[in-house]
Design a protein around this motif. Structure first.
Motif, PDB file in Angstrom:
ATOM      1  N   GLU A 243       0.807  -1.218   0.000  1.00 47.27           N
ATOM      2  CA  GLU A 243       0.000   0.000   0.000  1.00 47.27           C
ATOM      3  C   GLU A 243       0.840   1.268   0.000  1.00 47.27           C
ATOM      4  O   GLU A 243       0.300   2.371   0.092  1.00 47.27           O
ATOM      5  CB  GLU A 243      -0.920   0.007   1.236  1.00 47.27           C
ATOM      6  CG  GLU A 243      -1.921  -1.145   1.281  1.00 47.27           C
ATOM      7  CD  GLU A 243      -2.906  -1.088   0.119  1.00 47.27           C
ATOM      8  OE1 GLU A 243      -3.263   0.038  -0.294  1.00 47.27           O
ATOM      9  OE2 GLU A 243      -3.338  -2.155  -0.358  1.00 47.27           O
ATOM     10  N   LEU A 244       2.170   1.130  -0.080  1.00 50.02           N
ATOM     11  CA  LEU A 244       3.032   2.307  -0.047  1.00 50.02           C
ATOM     12  C   LEU A 244       2.885   3.117  -1.339  1.00 50.02           C
ATOM     13  O   LEU A 244       2.714   2.548  -2.421  1.00 50.02           O
ATOM     14  CB  LEU A 244       4.500   1.892   0.122  1.00 50.02           C
ATOM     15  CG  LEU A 244       4.866   1.216   1.447  1.00 50.02           C
ATOM     16  CD1 LEU A 244       6.318   0.753   1.416  1.00 50.02           C
ATOM     17  CD2 LEU A 244       4.635   2.151   2.621  1.00 50.02           C
ATOM     18  N   PRO A 245       2.968   4.437  -1.233  1.00 45.87           N
ATOM     19  CA  PRO A 245       2.868   5.263  -2.438  1.00 45.87           C
ATOM     20  C   PRO A 245       4.157   5.204  -3.252  1.00 45.87           C
ATOM     21  O   PRO A 245       5.214   4.817  -2.747  1.00 45.87           O
ATOM     22  CB  PRO A 245       2.640   6.668  -1.872  1.00 45.87           C
ATOM     23  CG  PRO A 245       3.318   6.648  -0.544  1.00 45.87           C
ATOM     24  CD  PRO A 245       3.090   5.265  -0.003  1.00 45.87           C
ATOM     25  N   ARG A 246       4.088   5.593  -4.497  1.00 44.81           N
ATOM     26  CA  ARG A 246       5.262   5.621  -5.367  1.00 44.81           C
ATOM     27  C   ARG A 246       6.204   6.739  -4.922  1.00 44.81           C
ATOM     28  O   ARG A 246       5.757   7.826  -4.557  1.00 44.81           O
ATOM     29  CB  ARG A 246       4.856   5.872  -6.814  1.00 44.81           C
ATOM     30  CG  ARG A 246       3.928   4.823  -7.392  1.00 44.81           C
ATOM     31  CD  ARG A 246       3.232   5.321  -8.651  1.00 44.81           C
ATOM     32  NE  ARG A 246       4.162   5.645  -9.702  1.00 44.81           N
ATOM     33  CZ  ARG A 246       4.430   4.858 -10.746  1.00 44.81           C
ATOM     34  NH1 ARG A 246       3.804   3.702 -10.866  1.00 44.81           N
ATOM     35  NH2 ARG A 246       5.283   5.205 -11.657  1.00 44.81           N
TER      36      ARG A 246
ATOM     37  N   VAL B 286      11.136  13.691  -5.638  1.00 47.25           N
ATOM     38  CA  VAL B 286      11.270  12.352  -5.080  1.00 47.25           C
ATOM     39  C   VAL B 286      10.710  12.394  -3.660  1.00 47.25           C
ATOM     40  O   VAL B 286      11.178  13.186  -2.836  1.00 47.25           O
ATOM     41  CB  VAL B 286      12.742  11.892  -5.061  1.00 47.25           C
ATOM     42  CG1 VAL B 286      12.867  10.532  -4.386  1.00 47.25           C
ATOM     43  CG2 VAL B 286      13.309  11.854  -6.472  1.00 47.25           C
ATOM     44  N   LYS B 287       9.718  11.541  -3.373  1.00 47.99           N
ATOM     45  CA  LYS B 287       9.024  11.591  -2.081  1.00 47.99           C
ATOM     46  C   LYS B 287       9.288  10.339  -1.254  1.00 47.99           C
ATOM     47  O   LYS B 287       9.420   9.240  -1.796  1.00 47.99           O
ATOM     48  CB  LYS B 287       7.528  11.746  -2.300  1.00 47.99           C
ATOM     49  CG  LYS B 287       7.148  13.019  -3.071  1.00 47.99           C
ATOM     50  CD  LYS B 287       5.649  13.088  -3.317  1.00 47.99           C
ATOM     51  CE  LYS B 287       5.274  14.335  -4.119  1.00 47.99           C
ATOM     52  NZ  LYS B 287       3.810  14.406  -4.363  1.00 47.99           N
ATOM     53  N   SER B 288       9.318  10.542   0.061  1.00 49.82           N
ATOM     54  CA  SER B 288       9.486   9.418   0.972  1.00 49.82           C
ATOM     55  C   SER B 288       8.234   8.542   0.927  1.00 49.82           C
ATOM     56  O   SER B 288       7.109   9.042   0.956  1.00 49.82           O
ATOM     57  CB  SER B 288       9.714   9.916   2.398  1.00 49.82           C
ATOM     58  OG  SER B 288       9.765   8.829   3.302  1.00 49.82           O
TER      59      SER B 288
ATOM     60  N   ILE C   3      18.975   7.919   2.599  1.00 50.37           N
ATOM     61  CA  ILE C   3      18.488   6.683   3.206  1.00 50.37           C
ATOM     62  C   ILE C   3      17.603   7.055   4.384  1.00 50.37           C
ATOM     63  O   ILE C   3      18.005   7.838   5.255  1.00 50.37           O
ATOM     64  CB  ILE C   3      19.643   5.775   3.672  1.00 50.37           C
ATOM     65  CG1 ILE C   3      20.537   5.396   2.486  1.00 50.37           C
ATOM     66  CG2 ILE C   3      19.108   4.519   4.353  1.00 50.37           C
ATOM     67  CD1 ILE C   3      21.741   4.556   2.859  1.00 50.37           C
ATOM     68  N   VAL C   4      16.391   6.488   4.416  1.00 49.71           N
ATOM     69  CA  VAL C   4      15.433   6.790   5.474  1.00 49.71           C
ATOM     70  C   VAL C   4      15.186   5.533   6.302  1.00 49.71           C
ATOM     71  O   VAL C   4      14.919   4.463   5.751  1.00 49.71           O
ATOM     72  CB  VAL C   4      14.095   7.309   4.893  1.00 49.71           C
ATOM     73  CG1 VAL C   4      13.112   7.621   6.024  1.00 49.71           C
ATOM     74  CG2 VAL C   4      14.334   8.544   4.032  1.00 49.71           C
ATOM     75  N   ASP C   5      15.290   5.691   7.629  1.00 51.16           N
ATOM     76  CA  ASP C   5      15.012   4.600   8.568  1.00 51.16           C
ATOM     77  C   ASP C   5      13.537   4.663   8.960  1.00 51.16           C
ATOM     78  O   ASP C   5      13.074   5.648   9.535  1.00 51.16           O
ATOM     79  CB  ASP C   5      15.905   4.763   9.798  1.00 51.16           C
ATOM     80  CG  ASP C   5      15.728   3.638  10.812  1.00 51.16           C
ATOM     81  OD1 ASP C   5      14.807   2.824  10.634  1.00 51.16           O
ATOM     82  OD2 ASP C   5      16.505   3.598  11.789  1.00 51.16           O
TER      83      ASP C   5
ATOM     84  N   ILE D 208      10.913  12.871   9.099  1.00 51.68           N
ATOM     85  CA  ILE D 208      10.135  13.270   7.935  1.00 51.68           C
ATOM     86  C   ILE D 208       8.809  12.511   7.911  1.00 51.68           C
ATOM     87  O   ILE D 208       8.646  11.485   8.583  1.00 51.68           O
ATOM     88  CB  ILE D 208      10.903  13.010   6.618  1.00 51.68           C
ATOM     89  CG1 ILE D 208      11.203  11.513   6.456  1.00 51.68           C
ATOM     90  CG2 ILE D 208      12.190  13.820   6.579  1.00 51.68           C
ATOM     91  CD1 ILE D 208      11.829  11.161   5.117  1.00 51.68           C
ATOM     92  N   THR D 209       7.875  13.017   7.142  1.00 55.72           N
ATOM     93  CA  THR D 209       6.551  12.397   7.022  1.00 55.72           C
ATOM     94  C   THR D 209       6.450  11.651   5.705  1.00 55.72           C
ATOM     95  O   THR D 209       7.267  11.828   4.797  1.00 55.72           O
ATOM     96  CB  THR D 209       5.455  13.466   7.094  1.00 55.72           C
ATOM     97  OG1 THR D 209       5.642  14.387   6.002  1.00 55.72           O
ATOM     98  CG2 THR D 209       5.504  14.215   8.408  1.00 55.72           C
ATOM     99  N   GLN D 210       5.405  10.824   5.599  1.00 57.23           N
ATOM    100  CA  GLN D 210       5.156  10.118   4.344  1.00 57.23           C
ATOM    101  C   GLN D 210       4.833  11.127   3.245  1.00 57.23           C
ATOM    102  O   GLN D 210       4.148  12.119   3.478  1.00 57.23           O
ATOM    103  CB  GLN D 210       4.002   9.139   4.516  1.00 57.23           C
ATOM    104  CG  GLN D 210       3.781   8.239   3.306  1.00 57.23           C
ATOM    105  CD  GLN D 210       2.659   7.251   3.542  1.00 57.23           C
ATOM    106  OE1 GLN D 210       1.566   7.634   3.940  1.00 57.23           O
ATOM    107  NE2 GLN D 210       2.924   5.972   3.309  1.00 57.23           N
ATOM    108  N   ALA D 211       5.353  10.895   2.055  1.00 59.62           N
ATOM    109  CA  ALA D 211       5.144  11.743   0.869  1.00 59.62           C
ATOM    110  C   ALA D 211       5.886  13.067   0.946  1.00 59.62           C
ATOM    111  O   ALA D 211       5.713  13.918   0.070  1.00 59.62           O
ATOM    112  CB  ALA D 211       3.661  11.991   0.625  1.00 59.62           C
TER     113      ALA D 211
END
Length: 377
Positions: free
Chosen positions: A250-253, A290-292, A312-314, A337-340
């Protein structure tokens, strides 16, 4: 065995914590606190089960590789054994053929000697001495000598060939016995690996049951938390928010574009070798955002050899997302950081690196296929 005990302890601990989560004598505040601790403990146990599952899966992967190798080796040895058996059969046939020829030759020589013996006395002397000159005498003697010598040489030749073939057959037979011993050893090793594989599969089944138990416990606790009428509902929202693993599929692109390089094996364009891609490449125009793919903490910002500017995001629980071939970095190491959230932009295209994003998902150091985690990718 250690993991079996740990899993048993996990189940007992979860059941015990469920019984102690709240007592009738507890105040509402105490009940909320107990429930909160129970939720946190259960989530931690679930994370521990995930680690154990990963270790078992890694062990199974190595066992499967070894089994595949032993099967290949056993197949190769089987072919060699069959070839040696054919060689031994051919040599045996040649030995039998030469021995038969030698037997015939010995019989012929015996007949000649018998005939000469019967001639004996005066007839034989007459044949030898019935010569009008010394030249004829020498000729007659040579004829008898040549015939006998020829028979003897043929018999000696057959005998030598038979001995040579028997020596070769013995050497091949020894090689065959050694080969059979190696083949038997490989078969025994394969049986041990299969038994170990079966044991780990049973262990994996137990781990998955414990994982399901913990997940059901969290679901029950979530239902129970809804029964409490408290002002700070955000406490439970935080505790029950989906993890990175929960969001699989379900993760976004991370980038709007076209996947031009997939995860896994790929053939090189300028060489015949097959390489392994541990991520995917999404082609897009220069400067694209480019989004998380999920919230987390930036653990690395910098340049990696062959990958250019990288972020790189943990995402917690040892899950990481990797964003490479970026141009402008929008975040700093250590930043939450937040999603997207935009973390970078794509850079210029070149002969070696077209414009776009190289993207990976890893659990610990193990790469996963990002397309199995993304929605609509």
């Amino acid at each position: 065995m250690k993991w079996s005990l740990a899993l048993g302890a996990l189940s007992l601990s979860i059941a015990f914590s469920a019984a102690q989560a709240a007592t009738p004598e507890s105040t509402p505040a105490e009940k909320v606190e107990a429930l909160t601790k129970d939720i946190e403990a259960t989530k931690q146990k679930l994370a521990d089960v995930e680690v154990k599952q990963r270790q078992v899966l890694s062990g199974l992967y190595e066992i499967n590789k070894k089994i595949k190798k032993t099967v290949t080796e056993r197949g190769s040895l089987s072919q060699q054994r069959e070839l040696l058996e054919v060689n031994i059969k051919n040599l045996t046939e040649k030995v039998d053929e030469l021995e038969a020829k030698a037997k015939v030759q010995r019989a012929q020589l015996a007949e000649r000697l018998k005939a000469i013996y019967k001639l004996g006395g005066q007839p034989l002397a007459r044949f030898i001495l019935n010569a009008d000159s010394s030249v004829s005498l020498d000729r007659n003697l040579k004829i008898l000598g040549i015939v006998a010598q020829r028979d003897l040489e043929l018999i000696k030749g057959y005998r030598h060939d038979v001995q040579d073939l028997q020596s070769k057959r013995k050497a091949i037979a020894q090689r065959l016995e050694n080969l059979k011993a190696v083949e038997a050893g490989i078969t025994t090793q394969e049986q041990k690996l299969v038994a170990e594989q079966s044991l780990k599969n049973k262990l994996l089944s137990g781990i998955r049951k414990s994982k399901m138990f913990a997940e059901n416990k969290i679901s029950d606790l979530k239902t129970k938390s809804a029964q409490y009428n408290i002002d700070d509902a955000g406490v439970f929202d935080t505790l029950f928010k989906a993890s990175f693993l929960d969001s699989k599929g379900e993760l976004p692109r991370p980038l709007a574009g076209v996947v031009t390089q997939k995860f896994g094996l790929m053939k090189g364009k300028d060489h015949p070798y097959t390489l392994t891609s541990k991520g995917i490449f999404i082609s897009a125009a220069k400067g694209s955002p480019v989004k998380s793919v999920f919230e987390g903490k930036v653990s690395y910002v910098g340049e990696l050899p062959g990958f250019g500017n990288t972020v790189i995001v943990d995402h917690g629980d040892h899950y990481y997302s990797v964003y490479s071939h970026a141009e402008e970095i929008k975040v700093t190491a250590g930043e939450e950081i937040t999603q997207a959230q935009v973390v970078a932009t794509t850079g210029d295209a070149s002969a070696d690196n077209p414009s776009g994003l190289y993207f990976e998902i890893r659990h610990f150091s193990e790469p996963y296929d990002p397309q199995q985690w993304m929605k609509g990718l």
